[in-house]
Write an enzyme that holds these catalytic residues in place. Sequence first.
Site, PDB file in Angstrom:
ATOM      1  NE  ARG A 160      -2.995  -0.569   2.845  1.00  0.00           N
ATOM      2  CZ  ARG A 160      -4.074  -1.201   2.447  1.00  0.00           C
ATOM      3  NH1 ARG A 160      -4.990  -0.560   1.770  1.00  0.00           N
ATOM      4  NH2 ARG A 160      -4.251  -2.471   2.723  1.00  0.00           N
ATOM      5  CB  THR A 161       3.353   2.533   2.440  1.00  0.00           C
ATOM      6  OG1 THR A 161       2.460   2.258   3.496  1.00  0.00           O
ATOM      7  CG2 THR A 161       4.064   3.834   2.705  1.00  0.00           C
ATOM      8  CG  HIS A 170       3.345   5.185   8.526  1.00  0.00           C
ATOM      9  ND1 HIS A 170       3.985   5.657   7.398  1.00  0.00           N
ATOM     10  CD2 HIS A 170       2.395   4.334   8.074  1.00  0.00           C
ATOM     11  CE1 HIS A 170       3.436   5.091   6.331  1.00  0.00           C
ATOM     12  NE2 HIS A 170       2.464   4.291   6.720  1.00  0.00           N
ATOM     13  CE  LYS A 217      25.616  -8.425  -3.072  1.00  0.00           C
ATOM     14  NZ  LYS A 217      25.715  -7.378  -4.095  1.00  0.00           N
ATOM     15  NE  ARG A 256       6.206  -0.554   6.167  1.00  0.00           N
ATOM     16  CZ  ARG A 256       5.079   0.102   6.376  1.00  0.00           C
ATOM     17  NH1 ARG A 256       4.802   1.173   5.679  1.00  0.00           N
ATOM     18  NH2 ARG A 256       4.233  -0.319   7.266  1.00  0.00           N
TER      19      ARG A 256
END
Lengths: 306, 144
Positions: A53-54, A131, A82, A103
Site C-alpha cells: 500500500r505505502t 509513519h 551482503k 520503510r
Amino acid sequence: MIGRHLIEPRDCSVEELEGIFQLAEKIIEAPETYAEACKGKLLATLFYEPSTRTRFSFEAAMLRLGGSIIGFDDPNASSAAKGETLSDTIRTICAYADAIVMRHPREGSAKLAAESSDKPLINAGDGGHQHPTQTLTDLLTIRQEKGRLENLTIGVCGDLKFGRTIHSLIRAMDRYAGIRFVFISPDELQLPSYVKDEITYASYEETKNLEAVMGELDILYMSRVQRERFVSEEEYLRLKDIYVLDAEKMKKAKPDAMILHPLPRVNEISVEVDQDPRAKYFEQAHYGMIVRMALLMKVLGVKEND
Amino acid sequence: MINVSKLKKGLVIDHIAAGSGYRIFRQLKLDELNDVVILMRNVPSRKMGKKDVIKIENHINLDLEVLGLIDPHATINVIENGNRAKKIALVLPKRVEGILKCKNPRCITQYEKVEAPVFYLANEEEKTYRCSYCDSPTQFEGGE
C-alpha cells in the site's frame, strides 16, 4: 521545505503542513497541471519490509508528477543482505537519487538513515515507531472532507495502546484549536499515559462504549487490533472483534460524521458501512497519494506553478 | 574513625549518596589515574546520615554528565592551597551522549553501530531518558 527530511509528523510546523495541504488542494483541482512537475527527478523507494500500500502510494505519486522511481521491496535482494550498513546504503543511493523514501522494520532506523543522507529522506514507517505520511494523509482527509482542522470532536476507537497511527494523529491534531478527543477502547488497549501526558491543548475523555458516544462525534477513526502486538493468541482472539462498526451503529452517528480507517481493516468495520456516504476510508487512500505528491514537490523544491 | 588528611590541591566529590561512590569511581575510571585517589564509604554526615566521598590529588577533567547522571545531588569542591576555590553543583543532564544504551530490542541501535547514541531527559524524578532514535525510555543504572 527544500531538502528537508520527514522522520516524524512534528518535523513540520502547522504552517508548513498548511502549505502542503494547500498544494494538495491545487493538485486535486487540476492534476494535469502537475503531470510534469517532477520530470527529470528520481525517487528511490527502499522497502526493507514489504508494504504494498505505502510503496504503491509513493510510487504512484512520483509517477503522476512525471518523475521516475528506482527501489526494492525485498531486503534479501539488496546490499543489506551482503552485510552493508544502513548508512553506507543511504550514502550510495544519495549518489543516484534526488529523494529517498524508506520503510524499515527497526524503530529509529529513519532517523539513523537521515543522518547519512544529503538528499531529503521520507520515513515510510520505521517499525512500530513513526509513519508520518499516514498522519499527513489523515489530516488532509479531515481538512478536505470537513473543511477545517479546528473545532472537531474526534472519536478514536480500537487498539489505542499499540496503534502508532493513532498516537501520531492525536499528537498532530492536538496542535489545532478546539479539539476534543473521545478515546474508545477496552481497558486492556487504553491509550498509554505517555501519550495522554503529551496532550496540551485538546480536551479528552475515555470510554468503553462506542454506541453511547456515536452521536457526539464529527470524526470516528477506527483501527485494527493488530495480531502481531499480542503475546497471547487467546487475548488477541478475545479483543479483536470487540468493536465492530455496522449499519446499526451508523444510525446513531451525526448526518455529517466521517468514518476513517488507516486500512487494512479486518472485522472492525462491517462491509455494509462501505456504502454509507459518511465512510471515507477509501477516499482516504486517494488523499494519501495526493498528499505524498505535494510532499515530494515540497522537499524536491520543484516549481509549484500558481 | 579513619582520618584522611586535607587536600592541598585537587578535587573532592562530596555528598555522594552512600553506596554510589564505588559506581562513580568505576564510571569515571579513577582506577586508571596515576594520582592519589581515595574513596571513602559510609562517612558519617549530619545532613545525610551516611555519605560517600572521593578525593583526587590533582585537578583532572571530570565527566560532569556521568556524575550528574549517577548522583545529581553530589557536589564537587575544587581545592587550591588547602582551601576550597570553587564549588560545582551537579544537575541531571538534559542530553547525554555515548553513556546510555537503548534497551528496546527493536531499536535500530541494536543492529547498526552507532558510535555515541544520544538520549534526552524525559522524567527528572525517575531519571528516565529517551533514545533519540526510537524514543523508548531507558533508566540509567550505571552498573556495568
